[in-house]
Write an enzyme that holds these catalytic residues in place. Structure first.
Site, PDB file in Angstrom:
ATOM      1  N   SER A  45     -54.180  -1.893  14.071  1.00 16.72           N
ATOM      2  CA  SER A  45     -53.893  -2.765  12.932  1.00 16.72           C
ATOM      3  C   SER A  45     -53.453  -4.157  13.372  1.00 16.72           C
ATOM      4  O   SER A  45     -53.436  -5.091  12.551  1.00 16.72           O
ATOM      5  CB  SER A  45     -52.814  -2.141  12.040  1.00 16.72           C
ATOM      6  OG  SER A  45     -53.289  -0.964  11.423  1.00 16.72           O
ATOM      7  N   GLY A 236     -55.651   0.099   9.307  1.00 12.40           N
ATOM      8  CA  GLY A 236     -56.568  -0.774  10.017  1.00 12.40           C
ATOM      9  C   GLY A 236     -56.210  -2.231   9.819  1.00 12.40           C
ATOM     10  O   GLY A 236     -55.325  -2.567   9.030  1.00 12.40           O
ATOM     11  N   GLY A 238     -56.999  -6.556   9.232  1.00 12.63           N
ATOM     12  CA  GLY A 238     -57.803  -7.466   8.434  1.00 12.63           C
ATOM     13  C   GLY A 238     -57.534  -7.407   6.949  1.00 12.63           C
ATOM     14  O   GLY A 238     -56.566  -6.804   6.478  1.00 12.63           O
ATOM     15  N   CYS A 265     -51.620   2.675   4.581  1.00 17.02           N
ATOM     16  CA  CYS A 265     -51.708   1.254   4.901  1.00 17.02           C
ATOM     17  C   CYS A 265     -53.010   0.640   4.374  1.00 17.02           C
ATOM     18  O   CYS A 265     -53.173   0.512   3.161  1.00 17.02           O
ATOM     19  CB  CYS A 265     -51.505   1.040   6.395  1.00 17.02           C
ATOM     20  SG  CYS A 265     -50.956  -0.632   6.806  1.00 17.02           S
ATOM     21  N   LEU A 266     -53.956   0.267   5.234  1.00 11.82           N
ATOM     22  CA  LEU A 266     -55.223  -0.275   4.743  1.00 11.82           C
ATOM     23  C   LEU A 266     -55.919   0.736   3.838  1.00 11.82           C
ATOM     24  O   LEU A 266     -56.511   0.367   2.818  1.00 11.82           O
ATOM     25  CB  LEU A 266     -56.128  -0.656   5.910  1.00 11.82           C
ATOM     26  CG  LEU A 266     -57.474  -1.280   5.532  1.00 11.82           C
ATOM     27  CD1 LEU A 266     -57.284  -2.665   4.940  1.00 11.82           C
ATOM     28  CD2 LEU A 266     -58.406  -1.348   6.733  1.00 11.82           C
ATOM     29  N   ASN A 305     -46.407  -1.959   9.083  1.00 12.15           N
ATOM     30  CA  ASN A 305     -47.215  -2.964   9.764  1.00 12.15           C
ATOM     31  C   ASN A 305     -48.356  -3.368   8.848  1.00 12.15           C
ATOM     32  O   ASN A 305     -49.418  -2.753   8.856  1.00 12.15           O
ATOM     33  CB  ASN A 305     -47.772  -2.431  11.084  1.00 12.15           C
ATOM     34  CG  ASN A 305     -48.786  -3.390  11.694  1.00 12.15           C
ATOM     35  OD1 ASN A 305     -48.775  -4.580  11.415  1.00 12.15           O
ATOM     36  ND2 ASN A 305     -49.681  -2.865  12.524  1.00 12.15           N
ATOM     37  N   GLY A 307     -50.022  -7.014   6.473  1.00 13.78           N
ATOM     38  CA  GLY A 307     -49.911  -8.394   6.016  1.00 13.78           C
ATOM     39  C   GLY A 307     -50.443  -8.598   4.620  1.00 13.78           C
ATOM     40  O   GLY A 307     -50.409  -9.715   4.100  1.00 13.78           O
ATOM     41  N   HIS A 348     -45.993   3.710   7.146  1.00 12.81           N
ATOM     42  CA  HIS A 348     -46.581   4.628   8.123  1.00 12.81           C
ATOM     43  C   HIS A 348     -45.735   5.889   8.267  1.00 12.81           C
ATOM     44  O   HIS A 348     -44.783   5.916   9.049  1.00 12.81           O
ATOM     45  CB  HIS A 348     -46.723   3.932   9.478  1.00 12.81           C
ATOM     46  CG  HIS A 348     -47.862   2.968   9.525  1.00 12.81           C
ATOM     47  ND1 HIS A 348     -49.114   3.315   9.983  1.00 12.81           N
ATOM     48  CD2 HIS A 348     -47.963   1.674   9.136  1.00 12.81           C
ATOM     49  CE1 HIS A 348     -49.932   2.282   9.889  1.00 12.81           C
ATOM     50  NE2 HIS A 348     -49.252   1.272   9.377  1.00 12.81           N
ATOM     51  N   GLU A 350     -46.422   8.543   9.797  1.00 13.84           N
ATOM     52  CA  GLU A 350     -46.485   9.101  11.155  1.00 13.84           C
ATOM     53  C   GLU A 350     -45.520   8.393  12.088  1.00 13.84           C
ATOM     54  O   GLU A 350     -45.286   8.854  13.209  1.00 13.84           O
ATOM     55  CB  GLU A 350     -47.919   8.974  11.708  1.00 13.84           C
ATOM     56  CG  GLU A 350     -48.306   7.619  12.262  1.00 13.84           C
ATOM     57  CD  GLU A 350     -48.548   6.548  11.218  1.00 13.84           C
ATOM     58  OE1 GLU A 350     -48.762   5.379  11.580  1.00 13.84           O
ATOM     59  OE2 GLU A 350     -48.527   6.883  10.015  1.00 13.84           O
TER      60      GLU A 350
END
Length: 382
Positions: A45, A236, A238, A265-266, A305, A307, A348, A350
């Site tokens: 990521s 991931g 982007g 996340c993504l 994590n 953006g 996350h 995990e």
């Protein structure tokens, strides 16, 4: 060797270089975790980014073979206040500087990292360059200002696996396996790799799953050919809004009303987009190990994590429930569908690195798959 950090706003800081020799250009971000630098550096990521660690010293525990989230570092450059000259840990098999050098990652130490973090917090994430090869500040600034923004970049397509593969083993670190009761038949999970962390695969395995990992370009027919008990959408790098293949796949999978879906996340953002929502870029992102997220009167301390985030106002409240919020800024931290076994978390569970408060989300996923199996069995009996 001398090294530079040059930001797009014209800021120039001078320090000492370490790791590989060269120039790295990308988005400058920071992580507030006090430990776990090896997992952070190898997290896909972070692809395309220059990572600042706010903890003042890096490299204390060296490098080992068990804490890798991918085979090689994902970050373009590592920035720290001070680099430890003498790593010491019972699992250490090498030092950070040599490992970064072997993998071509540029490093910078000896700068006031707190000052840079303050600049990012006030002005937002910004493109920059780390260079220790003698390139002039003026030349670096020109390169930085011509570099693309993170918005609009489909980096998931770059980091995803090219070939499908299977995963069915927990972490090699025996003290951290945390094995859960396993079903008589492992749960068949198809995981879509948008930049998947190894720890996610290990946690799915520890919770009784056999995982078939497919590329980010996988389509609905390719997924359903495996007859999965559930589908996982991974983390991931982007901009999630441009991962068109993932959004199309998630939209099609949502049409399978009894199929459990889980996104992290993504993957969580892609679920939100498939549900008709919108995403937006955060000012400087959430990256660290102690972010509080709450819902239903409970608080989890989480590893984060990202953006980008989902715009809560863009979701249909009749269909989607926001179950957790980030307590620092109120952004969406988790969602679920009201009438389908579908949910996603922005953080996350995990960890790796981070606290284990949120590991129960994997158990929730396996519970949904078990309920679907039981419902299918009852239908066959009738």
């Amino acid at each position: 060797m001398d090294a530079l950090l040059v930001l797009a706003d014209g800021t120039v800081l001078r320090g000492q270089g370490f790791g590989a020799t060269g120039t790295a250009i990308g988005e400058v971000v920071f992580n507030t975790g006090m430990t776990g630098y090896q997992e952070v550096i190898t997290d896909p990521s972070y692809t395309g980014q220059l990572i600042i660690f706010t903890y003042p010293e890096l490299g204390n525990t060296g490098i080992n073979t068990e804490d890798l989230e991918a085979d090689a570092p994902a970050v373009k450059a590592v920035i720290t206040r001070e680099l430890s000259p003498a790593p010491s840990n019972w699992r250490s098999s090498g030092n950070l500087e040599g490992w970064l050098q072997d993998h071509g990652v540029v490093g910078l130490s000896g700068i006031d990292t707190r000052a840079v973090v303050r600049l990012l917090r006030e002005g937002g994430a910004i493109n920059g360059a780390v260079s220790n090869d003698g390139t002039s500040p003026a030349a670096l600034l020109e390169q930085v200002r011509s570099a693309p923004s993170m918005e609009g970049q489909n980096l998931a397509a770059q980091v995803s696996t090219n070939e499908p593969y299977q995963w069915s083993r927990p972490t090699a670190a025996a003290f951290d396996q945390r094995l859960q009761p396993k079903p008589l038949q492992p749960y068949k999970v198809v995981a879509i790799d948008f930049g998947i962390k190894r720890a996610i695969l290990e946690r799915l395995s520890a919770h009784g799953c056999d995982v078939q990992v497919l590329p980010a370009s996988a389509n609905f027919d390719q997924v359903m050919a495996h007859q999965p008990d559930g589908v996982f959408l991974s983390n991931g790098p982007g901009d999630p809004a441009v991962v068109s293949s993932g959004i199309e796949l998630a939209t099609a999978l949502l049409g399978q009303h009894q199929l459990p879906l889980f996104g992290i996340c993504l993957g969580h953002q892609i679920l939100g987009l498939a549900l008709g929502g919108r995403t937006f870029k955060l000012g400087y992102g959430h990256r660290g190990l102690n972010h509080p997220c709450g819902g239903n009167g409970l608080v989890e301390i989480t590893s984060q994590n990202h953006g980008f985030a989902i715009d809560a106002a863009s979701l249909d409240p009749e269909r989607v429930s926001v179950t957790h919020h980030n307590l620092n800024d109120g952004t969406v931290a988790a969602l679920e569908l009201r009438d389908q076994p579908v949910f996603g978390v922005q953080y996350h569970p995990e960890a790796s690195p981070g606290p284990h408060d949120a590991d129960h989300h994997f158990r929730r996923f396996t519970t949904l798959m078990a309920e679907r199996r039981n419902a299918d069995s009852m239908e066959r009996l009738q």
